[in-house]
Every structure is written in structure tokens, then in C-alpha cells.
Design a protein around this motif. Structure first.
Motif, PDB file in Angstrom:
ATOM      1  N   ARG A 106       7.095 -58.260  47.225  1.00 51.45           N
ATOM      2  CA  ARG A 106       7.174 -59.293  48.263  1.00 51.45           C
ATOM      3  C   ARG A 106       7.114 -58.674  49.660  1.00 51.45           C
ATOM      4  NH1 ARG A 106      12.156 -63.125  46.679  1.00 51.45           N
ATOM      5  NH2 ARG A 106      11.315 -64.349  48.424  1.00 51.45           N
ATOM      6  N   VAL A 107       7.757 -57.517  49.820  1.00 59.83           N
ATOM      7  CA  VAL A 107       7.702 -56.832  51.113  1.00 59.83           C
ATOM      8  C   VAL A 107       6.280 -56.364  51.402  1.00 59.83           C
ATOM      9  CG1 VAL A 107       8.484 -54.809  52.399  1.00 59.83           C
ATOM     10  CG2 VAL A 107      10.118 -56.133  51.040  1.00 59.83           C
ATOM     11  N   MET A 108       5.617 -55.801  50.406  1.00 61.96           N
ATOM     12  CA  MET A 108       4.238 -55.343  50.609  1.00 61.96           C
ATOM     13  C   MET A 108       3.310 -56.517  50.919  1.00 61.96           C
ATOM     14  SD  MET A 108       4.752 -52.218  50.520  1.00 61.96           S
ATOM     15  CE  MET A 108       6.352 -51.466  50.187  1.00 61.96           C
ATOM     16  N   GLY A 109       3.626 -57.669  50.385  1.00 61.19           N
ATOM     17  CA  GLY A 109       2.844 -58.860  50.707  1.00 61.19           C
ATOM     18  C   GLY A 109       2.969 -59.236  52.178  1.00 61.19           C
ATOM     19  N   ILE A 110       4.160 -59.035  52.741  1.00 56.91           N
ATOM     20  CA  ILE A 110       4.360 -59.300  54.174  1.00 56.91           C
ATOM     21  C   ILE A 110       3.479 -58.362  55.002  1.00 56.91           C
ATOM     22  CG2 ILE A 110       6.040 -59.081  56.053  1.00 56.91           C
ATOM     23  CD1 ILE A 110       8.168 -60.118  54.072  1.00 56.91           C
ATOM     24  N   LEU A 111       3.453 -57.077  54.644  1.00 54.67           N
ATOM     25  CA  LEU A 111       2.589 -56.139  55.362  1.00 54.67           C
ATOM     26  C   LEU A 111       1.127 -56.538  55.213  1.00 54.67           C
ATOM     27  CD1 LEU A 111       4.127 -52.619  54.585  1.00 54.67           C
ATOM     28  CD2 LEU A 111       4.156 -53.860  56.759  1.00 54.67           C
ATOM     29  N   GLY A 112       0.758 -56.977  54.016  1.00 48.30           N
ATOM     30  CA  GLY A 112      -0.625 -57.381  53.780  1.00 48.30           C
ATOM     31  C   GLY A 112      -1.051 -58.580  54.593  1.00 48.30           C
ATOM     32  N   ASP A 113      -0.083 -59.406  55.001  1.00 49.28           N
ATOM     33  CA  ASP A 113      -0.406 -60.540  55.869  1.00 49.28           C
ATOM     34  C   ASP A 113      -0.790 -60.087  57.272  1.00 49.28           C
ATOM     35  OD1 ASP A 113       0.153 -62.300  53.815  1.00 49.28           O
ATOM     36  OD2 ASP A 113       2.185 -62.747  54.512  1.00 49.28           O
ATOM     37  N   ILE A 123       8.159 -47.045  45.969  1.00 48.93           N
ATOM     38  CA  ILE A 123       8.606 -48.422  45.802  1.00 48.93           C
ATOM     39  C   ILE A 123       9.222 -48.969  47.081  1.00 48.93           C
ATOM     40  CG2 ILE A 123      10.923 -47.821  44.958  1.00 48.93           C
ATOM     41  CD1 ILE A 123      10.608 -50.170  42.959  1.00 48.93           C
ATOM     42  N   ASP A 124       9.724 -48.101  47.970  1.00 54.58           N
ATOM     43  CA  ASP A 124      10.395 -48.584  49.178  1.00 54.58           C
ATOM     44  C   ASP A 124       9.758 -48.079  50.466  1.00 54.58           C
ATOM     45  OD1 ASP A 124      11.127 -45.953  48.900  1.00 54.58           O
ATOM     46  OD2 ASP A 124      13.275 -46.281  49.200  1.00 54.58           O
ATOM     47  N   GLU A 125       8.538 -47.543  50.405  1.00 51.88           N
ATOM     48  CA  GLU A 125       7.884 -47.037  51.605  1.00 51.88           C
ATOM     49  C   GLU A 125       6.393 -47.375  51.591  1.00 51.88           C
ATOM     50  OE1 GLU A 125       9.482 -43.047  53.483  1.00 51.88           O
ATOM     51  OE2 GLU A 125       9.074 -42.782  51.341  1.00 51.88           O
ATOM     52  N   ALA A 126       5.844 -47.637  52.780  1.00 49.72           N
ATOM     53  CA  ALA A 126       4.407 -47.867  52.897  1.00 49.72           C
ATOM     54  C   ALA A 126       3.944 -47.582  54.318  1.00 49.72           C
ATOM     55  CB  ALA A 126       4.052 -49.312  52.527  1.00 49.72           C
ATOM     56  N   PHE A 127       2.780 -46.941  54.431  1.00 51.92           N
ATOM     57  CA  PHE A 127       2.112 -46.795  55.712  1.00 51.92           C
ATOM     58  C   PHE A 127       1.247 -48.032  55.938  1.00 51.92           C
ATOM     59  CE2 PHE A 127       2.709 -42.238  54.660  1.00 51.92           C
ATOM     60  CZ  PHE A 127       3.327 -41.832  55.829  1.00 51.92           C
ATOM     61  N   PHE A 128       1.043 -48.387  57.199  1.00 47.11           N
ATOM     62  CA  PHE A 128       0.159 -49.515  57.516  1.00 47.11           C
ATOM     63  C   PHE A 128      -0.479 -49.274  58.876  1.00 47.11           C
ATOM     64  CE2 PHE A 128       4.451 -50.465  58.830  1.00 47.11           C
ATOM     65  CZ  PHE A 128       4.351 -51.075  60.074  1.00 47.11           C
ATOM     66  N   ASP A 129      -1.693 -49.776  59.037  1.00 44.04           N
ATOM     67  CA  ASP A 129      -2.468 -49.556  60.262  1.00 44.04           C
ATOM     68  C   ASP A 129      -2.426 -50.819  61.117  1.00 44.04           C
ATOM     69  OD1 ASP A 129      -4.615 -49.382  62.166  1.00 44.04           O
ATOM     70  OD2 ASP A 129      -5.506 -47.789  60.952  1.00 44.04           O
ATOM     71  N   VAL A 130      -1.903 -50.691  62.336  1.00 45.47           N
ATOM     72  CA  VAL A 130      -1.856 -51.818  63.277  1.00 45.47           C
ATOM     73  C   VAL A 130      -2.501 -51.407  64.602  1.00 45.47           C
ATOM     74  CG1 VAL A 130       0.048 -53.151  62.309  1.00 45.47           C
ATOM     75  CG2 VAL A 130       0.558 -51.165  63.748  1.00 45.47           C
ATOM     76  N   VAL A 147       7.360 -58.160  61.252  1.00 48.54           N
ATOM     77  CA  VAL A 147       7.530 -57.674  59.883  1.00 48.54           C
ATOM     78  C   VAL A 147       9.010 -57.522  59.562  1.00 48.54           C
ATOM     79  CG1 VAL A 147       7.216 -55.667  58.383  1.00 48.54           C
ATOM     80  CG2 VAL A 147       5.276 -56.549  59.697  1.00 48.54           C
ATOM     81  N   GLN A 148       9.769 -56.918  60.477  1.00 51.94           N
ATOM     82  CA  GLN A 148      11.206 -56.734  60.242  1.00 51.94           C
ATOM     83  C   GLN A 148      11.925 -58.065  60.073  1.00 51.94           C
ATOM     84  OE1 GLN A 148      12.386 -54.049  63.539  1.00 51.94           O
ATOM     85  NE2 GLN A 148      12.938 -52.591  61.935  1.00 51.94           N
ATOM     86  N   GLU A 149      11.556 -59.035  60.893  1.00 55.51           N
ATOM     87  CA  GLU A 149      12.198 -60.344  60.800  1.00 55.51           C
ATOM     88  C   GLU A 149      11.904 -61.005  59.456  1.00 55.51           C
ATOM     89  OE1 GLU A 149      10.674 -62.366  64.178  1.00 55.51           O
ATOM     90  OE2 GLU A 149      11.909 -61.251  65.632  1.00 55.51           O
ATOM     91  N   ARG A 150      10.657 -60.895  58.995  1.00 58.28           N
ATOM     92  CA  ARG A 150      10.285 -61.527  57.726  1.00 58.28           C
ATOM     93  C   ARG A 150      10.932 -60.810  56.543  1.00 58.28           C
ATOM     94  NH1 ARG A 150       4.122 -62.616  56.902  1.00 58.28           N
ATOM     95  NH2 ARG A 150       5.064 -63.660  55.088  1.00 58.28           N
ATOM     96  N   VAL A 151      11.030 -59.496  56.617  1.00 56.23           N
ATOM     97  CA  VAL A 151      11.703 -58.760  55.550  1.00 56.23           C
ATOM     98  C   VAL A 151      13.179 -59.147  55.501  1.00 56.23           C
ATOM     99  CG1 VAL A 151      12.459 -56.457  54.796  1.00 56.23           C
ATOM    100  CG2 VAL A 151      10.086 -56.811  55.544  1.00 56.23           C
ATOM    101  N   ALA A 152      13.806 -59.277  56.674  1.00 53.21           N
ATOM    102  CA  ALA A 152      15.220 -59.665  56.723  1.00 53.21           C
ATOM    103  C   ALA A 152      15.435 -61.029  56.089  1.00 53.21           C
ATOM    104  CB  ALA A 152      15.719 -59.653  58.165  1.00 53.21           C
TER     105      ALA A 152
END
Length: 427
Positions: A106-113, A123-130, A147-152
Motif C-alpha cells: 500500500r505504501v509503494m502504491g502511494i509512491l507510484g501515484d 520491504i520497508d525502503e524504496a528510492f523514487f525519482d521526483v 507522501v508522508q501525509e498519505r502514509v501516516a
């Protein structure tokens, strides 16, 4: 939530964090992830020290500790017995890896958005390009805050580091935890990295730290200024690369999500609550672990040519031995016998055994199936019957649980192995 930190503090006089130019790589790190999920699912545990890991009485190991437990000095990979001494009032749980995977997805889905360039590394880390202008004209920091707000909102928290490359982003993510947002503005990388110890950079373990110390190098700033030829003499081609990373000059791209890598091996290990000292105990232990490997092989539809046996004598000393089979197999009665035959290379009477591991690999190396050099390795009618029996046992365990069917040899290990769940951070 702590205010985001521009590193170096303030990002320089007059720096505008919204005016980001050039690459922007983020690293999202979920805070005390396993323990946070447990506190989410058990509201009565919130605010209390929680440890996810194996039992202190069965040579368990800590997988994750909540921040309340970390205040007592508890950390991941610590022996559970040590953690209990440090934090005797902690709540212990073996954890639920399926639940952690669900939350991670679910967290990775937020990044994918936010960006199609998401590279999950555990399982608990990911790089992302912004990078501004690549997929959005929005500020990288604005995206990270969202992203932080949505994860929270999911009930867990994360810390994020942002920089021009992966090395800077990873180190930045560790600066402010939990719920930190640390941005190293373009052009400030060297100043941010210079005062940090070399251990802050991923890939610099204790052995490398000691070799650098002997060269008079203790900080990333000193490493960035070290002589490239001397670094290459000591570390090979990795030496100059370390210096480049320490200067913040690494070039690293976030890779798009790819298909899962081909499985290269299937293995299991068991740590015993009391050392094994007799040959029949150890051989029964090998058979016990081999059965678990066979079940995983059949579940994945894999057969392998190569068998590896691992024997660990104490917390610091282990050895392995390996042998190739004449034909691929998923039958623990076949590769288990070969694993037992390897014991003579690793053990002699009087030696104590703390851990046993069995692995099978070589799933597709282009070899044709041939007649076996080892008695019993061939896939004759009897072997096919035993394979069918193994699959039938698998089906019963899948339907009724692991304890539904077993072998007499397994009874001796009931309650005598470490109960640390296999919750490594690999995917």
C-alpha cells in the motif's frame, strides 16, 4: 511531525527549497516498520516497547524494535536474550510477515501515484525519482510532504531523504527519524557529507572501516579527498568509487519496477536452542531442514542440481560445503541424503553445532538430465512414488497446517529450535 531539515542546516543563506534544479532522488524508509504495524493492529500496545522477533529462551533474534524499545538500547539483529535484559518489560511478538507485505504494498502504491520511477529495495525502503519537470513541475519537497501525509493515514510513518543521487538520499533519510524529511539541496552535497563518519555510507562495513582507519580516513570528507591510486591499491576498483560517492558525485538513476529476479536458490536454516553434539542428532536435523526446503521447492515448481550444507558452530564461526547432483530434484529424500553426506567435510565428533542450513540451487544451467553418480539419486519409479508422497504431505499441510503431518525425526526438534520468524527485509 518534525520540520524538514535542509542539509546543511538551512541549505545556505537565502536558499529556496522550492527552487530545486537538476535530479531529485528520494529514499522512503518506513519507521520501525514491523513494530509500527503491530502497534497499529494492537492499539493497547501503542506507546509501549514492542519487540518483533524470536524468543529469548530459544536463541531468537530481534527483527524490529519500536522506538520505545530502542530507548533501552534494543536494535535489529540483536540476540533476543540481550534485548530482554535491556528491556524486560517489552511486549514480544513473532510478527506477521503477510501483514507487513500487505502494508508495504500500500505504501509503494502511494509512491507510484506520484512517479512511475519507484525502485523498491526492501520491504520497508524504496528510492523514487521526483526530478522537477520529469513527471511533475511540483517541488520535490511538496511531493515528499504529501507522501508522508498519505502514509501516516495508513497508520504508520516514514522518514524521507532527498538529494541528487541515491547515496545522498539514503544518508539523508537517516538524519531525522522518525517522521523526518531531510533535503540536501543541489550543490550542497559535499558540505553535507564531509563531517559524517565513513560508516554513514552504505556498503562501508566494519572491515572496510578498519582498513580506512589505518589509512587515516575516518570521515566522508577525508575519503573524498583521498588519493585515488592508493584507494585502488587497497580496495581495487571499488576504492575510487567510494571516494566519488563520499564527495556526493555519484551518478545513480532510479530504475523502473521490473519483473521479479529469477530465483537462484532455495534454502532454510534452523538455530537450535541447545547445541547438537551427536551425529544422529545432526543428521536428523539436516533431514528436518531438508524437508522444509523440499516443500518450498515444490511450491515454487523448482528442481535443482546443486546442494549446499551450512554448519554454524557458534555465533561467529560457520562453514559450508557443496555438491552437484546428476539430475535435478525437488525431493528432500534425494538432496537431503547428499546434504547428510557433506557433514563429514564440516563436522567431527566433539564439535558443537548451533545452526544447520540446507540449500538447493542450479535450477536451469543448461545441463541435460543424466544418470546419477550417487546411489538413489535417479528418478526411478520409487523416487517418483516418494515425490508423490511429498506432494501429498504438502497438500495436507497447506489445508490443515504445518503440524498436520510429519516424520518421527521431527518430534525431537519440537520446541527446540529458534522461533525467529523468517522476516528478512528482502522482498
Amino acid at each position: 511531525m518534525p520540520d524538514e531539515t535542509l542539509s546543511p542546516r538551512g541549505g545556505g543563506a537565502g536558499a529556496d527549497p522550492l527552487a530545486w534544479e537538476g535530479p531529485a532522488v528520494g529514499l522512503l524508509d518506513l519507521d520501525a516498520f514491523f513494530a509500527s504495524v503491530e502497534q497499529l493492529d494492537h492499539p493497547e500496545w501503542r506507546g509501549r516497547p514492542v519487540i518483533v522477533g524470536g524468543s529469548p529462551d530459544r536463541r531468537g533474534v530481534v527483527s524490529t524494535a519500536s522506538y520505545e524499545a530502542r530507548r533501552y538500547g534494543v536494535h535489529s539483529a540483536m540476540p533476543s536474550a540481550t534485548a530482554r535484559r535491556l528491556c524486560p518489560d517489552a511486549i514480544w511478538t513473532r510478527g506477521n510477515f503477510a501483514r507487513y507485505r500487505e502494508m508495504s504494498a500500500r505504501v509503494m502504491g502511494i509512491l507510484g501515484d506520484e512517479t512511475p520511477l519507484v525502485e523498491q529495495v526492501s520491504i520497508d525502503e524504496a528510492f523514487f525519482d521526483v526530478t522537477p519537470g520529469r513527471f511533475s513541475r511540483e517541488s520535490p519537497l511538496s511531493i515528499c510532504r504529501r507522501v508522508q501525509e498519505r502514509v501516516a493515514e495508513l497508520g504508520v510513518t516514514c522518514s524521507i531523504g532527498v538529494g541528487v543521487n541515491k547515496t545522498v538520499a539514503k544518508i539523508a533519510s537517516e538524519r531525522e527519524k522518525p517522521r523526518g524529511l531531510t533535503a540536501v539541496l543541489p550543490g550542497t552535497e559535499r558540505a553535507f557529507l564531509a563531517p559524517l563518519p565513513v560508516a554513514a555510507m552504505s556498503g562501508v562495513g566494519p572491515a572496510t572501516q578498519e582498513r580506512l582507519r589505518r589509512m587515516g580516513i575516518r570521515t566522508l570528507g577525508e575519503l573524498s579527498r583521498a588519493d585515488a591510486l592508493e584507494l585502488e591499491r587497497v580496495f581495487g576498483v571499488l576504492g575510487p568509487r567510494m571516494a566519488l560517492r563520499a564527495a556526493g558525485l555519484e551518478r545513480s538513476a532510479v530504475m523502473e519496477a521490473a519483473a521479479p529476479e529469477e530465483v537462484k536458490s532455495v534454502s532454510n536454516e534452523r538455530t537450535f536452542s541447545e547445541d547438537l553434539t551427536e551425529a544422529d542428532q545432526i543428521r536428523a536435523g539436516i533431514a528436518h531442514v531438508s524437508e522444509m526446503v523440499g516443500r518450498r521447492l515444490r511450491r515454487k515448481g523448482l528442481r535443482g542440481h546443486t546442494v549446499t550444507l551450512k554448519v554454524k558452530y557458534d555465533a561467529a564461526h560457520a562453514r559450508t560445503a557443496q555438491r552437484s547432483l546428476g539430475a535435478p530434484t525437488d525431493d528432500e529424500r534425494v538432496f537431503g541424503r547428499v546434504a547428510q553426506s557433506l557433514l563429514d567435510e564440516l563436522w567431527s565428533p566433539g564439535m558443537r553445532v548451533r545452526l544447520l542450513g540446507v540449500g538447493v540451487s542450479g535450477f536451469d544451467d543448461g545441463r541435460e538430465v543424466q544418470m546419477s553418480l550417487f546411489a538413489g539419486e535417479g528418478e526411478g519409479a520409487g523416487d517418483r512414488d516418494r515425490s508423490a508422497l511429498g506432494r501429498a504431505c504438502d497438500a495436507l499441510r497447506e489445508r490443515f497446517g504445518d503440524g498436520a503431518v510429519g516424520y518421527g525425526r521431527d518430534l525431537r526438534f519440537s520446541g527446540s529450535t529458534s522461533d525467529t520468524a523468517p522476516m528478512h527485509k528482502d522482498l
